[in-house]
Design a protein around this motif. Sequence first.
Motif, mmCIF file in Angstrom:
data_model
loop_
_atom_site.group_PDB
_atom_site.id
_atom_site.type_symbol
_atom_site.label_atom_id
_atom_site.label_comp_id
_atom_site.label_asym_id
_atom_site.label_seq_id
_atom_site.Cartn_x
_atom_site.Cartn_y
_atom_site.Cartn_z
ATOM 1 N N SER A 1 -5.120 6.120 -7.665
ATOM 2 C CA SER A 1 -6.224 6.751 -7.924
ATOM 3 C C SER A 1 -7.177 5.609 -8.220
ATOM 4 N N ILE A 2 -6.502 4.273 -8.029
ATOM 5 C CA ILE A 2 -6.464 2.609 -8.184
ATOM 6 C C ILE A 2 -6.988 1.699 -6.427
ATOM 7 N N GLU A 3 -5.789 2.268 -5.874
ATOM 8 C CA GLU A 3 -5.551 2.099 -4.300
ATOM 9 C C GLU A 3 -7.012 2.073 -3.397
ATOM 10 N N VAL A 4 -7.115 3.739 -3.396
ATOM 11 C CA VAL A 4 -8.446 3.772 -2.368
ATOM 12 C C VAL A 4 -9.562 2.371 -3.192
ATOM 13 N N GLN A 5 -9.533 2.794 -4.147
ATOM 14 C CA GLN A 5 -10.586 1.794 -4.541
ATOM 15 C C GLN A 5 -10.618 -0.631 -3.542
ATOM 16 N N ALA B 1 0.890 -1.247 0.466
ATOM 17 C CA ALA B 1 -0.293 -0.125 0.347
ATOM 18 C C ALA B 1 0.762 1.013 0.116
ATOM 19 N N ALA B 2 0.511 2.439 -0.918
ATOM 20 C CA ALA B 2 1.193 3.477 -1.231
ATOM 21 C C ALA B 2 0.836 4.519 0.099
ATOM 22 N N VAL B 3 -0.535 4.738 -0.302
ATOM 23 C CA VAL B 3 -1.048 6.124 0.534
ATOM 24 C C VAL B 3 -1.582 4.802 1.754
ATOM 25 N N HIS C 1 -11.966 9.572 -6.022
ATOM 26 C CA HIS C 1 -10.551 8.935 -5.746
ATOM 27 C C HIS C 1 -9.819 9.544 -4.942
ATOM 28 N N ALA C 2 -10.649 10.703 -4.465
ATOM 29 C CA ALA C 2 -9.999 11.402 -3.249
ATOM 30 C C ALA C 2 -10.055 10.433 -1.852
ATOM 31 N N GLY C 3 -9.536 11.685 -0.561
ATOM 32 C CA GLY C 3 -9.159 11.010 1.072
ATOM 33 C C GLY C 3 -10.847 10.714 0.590
#
Length: 269
Positions: A136-140, A5-7, A52-54
């Motif tokens: 943009s994809i990770e937050v999903q 995970a990056a974010v 895909h924001a916070g």
Amino acid sequence: MTRPAAVAGTFYPADPVELATLIDAMLDAAAPAQTVVPTTAVDGLVAYIVPHAGYQFSGPTAAHVYRELRDRPAPFERAVVLGPAHHVPLRGAAVSTATAWATPLGEIAIDTDGARLLVDRGLAVADDRPHAPEHSIEVQVPLLLRVHLPKLLPVLIGPDDPDAVAALLDAVAGPGTVVLCSTDLSHYLTEEEARRRDAATAAAIDDLAPERIGAGDACGRHALRGLLTWGRRHALRVDRLALATSADTGGPKDRVVGYPAVRLSHAPY
């Protein structure tokens, strides 16, 4: 190989209990679909546009999409998620070579067969560099895991012909698959300007009119134009679930970001 995970800890909580609790609260607060999606709808084409924001800012809008996915009587088996590359220059489409992506809620399996198919057909390249820092994809992904969607095909989309993105979707969409186009709308306008601009963009989405999506209308505009081209070819129905801005969730009113939640489908709703 597992992509870390990056974010986590910035766009969404890094603590798994806090994260699960937050997601469940957002889903419970979102309005349920007005009608129940029939089980046979999983055999048609179904796609969503999701921000895909916070989570603090766009989570309540995204929750309208994930509430529907959670409540479906026939769960999907795979999500194809298209997103923009914010950090690494990219032309065309890039898939990940990882076999899993990690989140605080555990790992999600990557559809390596689907990724290989896109590469073999010349519809995408295998390149982890744009995926590594990208949100943009990770937050999903935590949201997908929380609604029990077990497999992901992540595809980053840079500047590309909308017809090429539509061809990519034709190669991977179908029974058991939901397509998610991850994009925010206008960026850093005043609240009044943002609402006016986002209303025009939402109208273009309603009309399946990719030619009306301009450079400043959506950060994921290349994927969005391709999705709308694909939706028009297949005569998909468009249903707007929500349209909001960061000002609605406590952000400043002079630097606003727009958030869409939209369904495209063959299914009756």
